[in-house]
Design an enzyme around this catalytic site. Structure first.
Site, PDB file in Angstrom:
ATOM      1  N   HIS A   1     -12.020  55.868 -60.644  1.00  0.00           N
ATOM      2  CA  HIS A   1     -11.837  56.143 -59.398  1.00  0.00           C
ATOM      3  C   HIS A   1     -10.941  57.580 -59.318  1.00  0.00           C
ATOM      4  CE1 HIS A   1     -12.552  51.926 -57.988  1.00  0.00           C
ATOM      5  NE2 HIS A   1     -11.416  51.345 -58.760  1.00  0.00           N
TER       6      HIS A   1
ATOM      7  N   GLU B   1      -9.684  52.885 -64.043  1.00  0.00           N
ATOM      8  CA  GLU B   1      -8.889  53.754 -62.982  1.00  0.00           C
ATOM      9  C   GLU B   1      -9.052  55.190 -63.038  1.00  0.00           C
ATOM     10  OE1 GLU B   1      -7.678  51.819 -60.677  1.00  0.00           O
ATOM     11  OE2 GLU B   1      -7.401  49.785 -61.767  1.00  0.00           O
TER      12      GLU B   1
END
Ligand code: ARG
Ligand code: ZN
Ligand code: CA
Length: 256
Positions: A169, A166
């Site tokens: 991202h 994550e």
């Protein structure tokens, strides 16, 4: 950039008092920070498991993370905020990011990487906001049982790789398969990752070929695929370049 950048992190533990396991311990949080630092510096012990054909692409991003030692007003902090909620769980609708909706507001997202740890419903392990989005929802959200490597961390997502993925991202990386379902036309905008059809799960056996990408096939050991935590152990040089471009661009506030 010359040298390492270390990003201040605040972890918001949003927990329901009727579900005490959601109120994870500091040791679990510290285990996650250590894993982020290993993974982003290619210092993870399992980097030795990268298939030989990709070893030369393994990247030390020169990006590190540390729990904040000062809060937004300069006050001393351990970088951990604990907030009670009446909700049993959350999903990818950002309700965890505001006190008005049973969550916790972020610290200024140009100065801190905000990580919310909570119960997530369904199969969701975590989700992230890409650079350039609204400041008041910026950061990553991680299911408590996929956070760190001790406490409530549960196999096969018990090695902290959901947060590594994550934060990838958050630093502008796309999924390695190009987010086109099972197609071969999706693009992760990174030149040194092979073109790959869909996501991989579990722990594939090398090689896994798709989109005429033989003989080496999909780079399923990459953090931006969907394998089990024990199956992913590298970012590439191209991904490192893209994340560092994000730090020179939309997230440049972390360099000062
Ligand atoms: N957003 C993804 C999900 O919820 C995260 C996948 C992380 N993968 C992992 N092996 N930890 O499915
Ligand atoms: Zn993802
Ligand atoms: Ca694809």
């Amino acid at each position: 950039r010359v040298g390492v950048v270390s990003i201040p992190v605040v972890v918001h533990v949003v927990h329901n008092p009727a579900r005490p396991e959601q109120n994870i311990g500091a040791d679990q949080i510290h285990s996650q920070i250590e894993i982020l630092n290993q993974d982003f510096r290619a210092a993870n012990p399992d980097v030795t498991k990268v298939p030989p054909v990709w070893k030369s692409l393994v990247a030390d991003t020169m990006i590190e993370f540390h729990l904040a030692t000062r809060g937004p007003n300069g006050e001393p902090t351990d970088g951990i905020v604990r907030v009670e909620t009446q909700r049993m769980g959350f999903t990818h609708d950002d309700l965890v990011k505001s006190s008005a909706t049973g969550g916790a507001a972020p610290w200024p997202s140009d100065q801190y990487l905000n990580i919310w740890v909570c119960q997530l419903t369904g199969g969701l392990l975590g989700y992230a906001q890409f650079p350039g989005g609204p400041p008041d929802t910026d950061g990553v959200v991680i299911r408590h049982s996929a956070f760190g490597s001790t406490g409530t961390a549960a196999p096969p997502f018990h090695l902290g790789r959901t947060t590594t993925h994550e934060v990838g991202h958050w630093l502008n990386l796309f999924h390695i398969w190009g987010d086109d379902g099972e197609g071969c036309s999706g693009d992760d905008k990174v030149a040194d990752t092979p073109n790959q059809a869909g996501n991989n799960t579990g722990i594939p056996i090398f090689p896994h070929i798709s989109c005429n990408n033989g003989p080496n096939g999909d780079m399923f050991v990459n953090y931006m695929d969907y394998t089990d935590d024990a199956g992913m152990m590298m970012f590439t040089s191209g991904q490192s370049t893209r994340m560092n471009a994000c730090l020179e661009g939309p997230r440049a506030s972390f360099l000062v």
